[in-house]
Motif scaffolding. Structure first.
Motif, PDB file in Angstrom:
ATOM      1  N   GLY A  71      14.403 -17.475  53.699  1.00 48.02           N
ATOM      2  CA  GLY A  71      14.828 -18.511  54.638  1.00 48.02           C
ATOM      3  C   GLY A  71      13.812 -19.611  54.802  1.00 48.02           C
ATOM      4  O   GLY A  71      13.630 -20.144  55.906  1.00 48.02           O
ATOM      5  N   LEU A  72      13.144 -19.999  53.707  1.00 47.76           N
ATOM      6  CA  LEU A  72      12.119 -21.034  53.774  1.00 47.76           C
ATOM      7  C   LEU A  72      12.757 -22.418  53.806  1.00 47.76           C
ATOM      8  O   LEU A  72      13.694 -22.696  53.062  1.00 47.76           O
ATOM      9  N   ARG A  73      12.220 -23.273  54.645  1.00 51.88           N
ATOM     10  CA  ARG A  73      12.749 -24.629  54.797  1.00 51.88           C
ATOM     11  C   ARG A  73      11.806 -25.621  54.134  1.00 51.88           C
ATOM     12  O   ARG A  73      10.633 -25.705  54.478  1.00 51.88           O
ATOM     13  N   GLY A 133       7.484 -21.515  62.062  1.00 52.37           N
ATOM     14  CA  GLY A 133       6.403 -22.461  61.810  1.00 52.37           C
ATOM     15  C   GLY A 133       6.818 -23.587  60.893  1.00 52.37           C
ATOM     16  O   GLY A 133       6.498 -24.759  61.143  1.00 52.37           O
ATOM     17  N   LEU A 134       7.541 -23.255  59.825  1.00 50.22           N
ATOM     18  CA  LEU A 134       8.032 -24.293  58.929  1.00 50.22           C
ATOM     19  C   LEU A 134       9.000 -25.225  59.640  1.00 50.22           C
ATOM     20  O   LEU A 134       8.966 -26.448  59.450  1.00 50.22           O
ATOM     21  N   THR A 156       1.061 -16.809  51.154  1.00 51.97           N
ATOM     22  CA  THR A 156       0.844 -17.704  52.301  1.00 51.97           C
ATOM     23  C   THR A 156       2.042 -17.693  53.239  1.00 51.97           C
ATOM     24  O   THR A 156       1.886 -17.622  54.466  1.00 51.97           O
ATOM     25  N   LEU A 157       3.236 -17.755  52.688  1.00 46.12           N
ATOM     26  CA  LEU A 157       4.455 -17.792  53.500  1.00 46.12           C
ATOM     27  C   LEU A 157       5.274 -16.518  53.391  1.00 46.12           C
ATOM     28  O   LEU A 157       6.069 -16.211  54.289  1.00 46.12           O
ATOM     29  N   VAL A 158       5.113 -15.785  52.312  1.00 45.75           N
ATOM     30  CA  VAL A 158       5.843 -14.526  52.125  1.00 45.75           C
ATOM     31  C   VAL A 158       4.855 -13.430  51.751  1.00 45.75           C
ATOM     32  O   VAL A 158       3.805 -13.690  51.153  1.00 45.75           O
TER      33      VAL A 158
END
Length: 232
Positions: free
Chosen positions: A142-144, A113-114, A16-18
Motif C-alpha cells: 500500500g505504498l503511495r 507517513g507516506l 526502509t519502507l518494507v
C-alpha cells in the motif's frame, strides 16, 4: 549543513519502507512449515548473502546485468536445495518462494507517513527491485508514490550513481533539491556523492550511520521525518 530547500523526497524501499526479511522469512516458512526458527534464519541468511554477492558481482562487472527477479529465483533455488524437505524441488514451490520478495509488509509507520509527506511534497520511490517486482510490492504494502523508479532502468544496482541519477532526471530537479531517505547509510553516502540531500530513518534491519557520516536529517520513523521537514 545549509538550510534544506527540498522539491521532492526520494525513498529507498527495501528495508526502509518494507520489512524485507519478514517477507522472505514468511516465504521460507510456506515452503517448509516444519522448519524451526534457527533453520529459517539460516536460510534467510543464505538468501540475503546470495543477493548481496551477486549484485556486487554485477556492479564489479564480473557478471552481466540481471534483474532482481532473476536473482530472487536463484536465491529461492538455493534455499529450496538447502532446506532439503519433501516437495521443495517442485518448480512451482520454488517460483512461489521467489515471489515472496514482492510480498513484503510495510513498517507500522510507513503508510501513514507516506500519506502525510505526499500531501506536502512529491514522493519518488527508488529501488533495486525490478519494475515488475516494484509494482507488486508497492501494491501489496500500500505504498503511495507520485513516481516509482527501478534500478532496472539503469541496468545496474545501487550504490551505482546511475541509479540515483534516475531520480534526478525523472524529477527534473537539481540533486541538491532532492532529499534521499533510507535506512542504509551506504545508500545515503552514494546519494550524497551525487549531490542529493540525505535523511537517515532508523529501522531494525538497516545500516546505521557511523560517526563520520554527515547526513542532513536523522529520524526514528517517518512521523519524525515529517516533523523535521515541517520545521526545515
Amino acid at each position: 549543513m545549509s538550510e534544506l530547500e527540498i522539491d521532492a523526497v526520494v525513498f529507498d524501499v527495501l528495508g526502509t519502507l518494507v520489512d524485507e526479511p519478514a517477507g522472505i522469512r514468511a516465504g521460507i516458512r510456506e515452503l517448509d512449515p516444519s522448519l524451526d526458527d534457527p533453520r529459517v534464519e539460516q536460510l534467510l541468511s543464505l538468501w540475503q548473502q546470495h543477493i548481496d554477492r551477486e549484485q556486487r558481482r554485477i556492479l564489479d562487472g564480473v557478471r552481466p546485468y540481471l534483474t532482481s527477479d532473476v536473482l530472487d529465483l536463484e536465491a529461492a533455488r538455493l534455499v529450496a536445495d538447502a532446506a532439503d524437505a519433501a516437495g521443495v524441488a517442485d518448480p512451482a514451490a520454488v517460483a512461489a518462494l521467489a515471489l515472496s520478495g514482492r510480498r513484503l509488509p510495510p513498517w507500522p509507520d510507513t503508510v501513514a507517513g507516506l500519506a502525510r509527506l505526499a500531501d506536502r511534497l512529491p514522493l519518488i520511490g527508488l529501488s533495486n527491485a525490478s519494475r515488475t517486482a516494484l509494482l507488486g510490492l508497492n501494491a501489496h504494502a500500500g505504498l503511495r508514490w507520485h513516481q516509482a523508479l527501478s534500478a532496472e532502468d539503469a541496468r545496474t544496482y545501487k550504490p551505482d550513481p546511475a541509479v540515483y541519477q534516475l531520480a534526478v532526471t525523472g524529477s527534473g530537479r537539481p540533486p541538491e533539491r532532492l532529499l534521499m531517505v533510507a535506512a542504509h547509510a551506504w545508500d545515503l553516502r552514494a546519494a550524497q556523492g551525487l549531490g542529493l540531500r540525505t535523511a537517515y530513518v532508523a529501522r531494525p534491519v538497516g545500516d546505521p550511520p557511523t560517526s563520520s557520516d554527515g547526513f542532513d536529517l536523522h529520524a526514528d520513523d517517518l512521523a519524525g521525518l515529517a516533523d523535521q521537514l515541517d520545521h526545515a
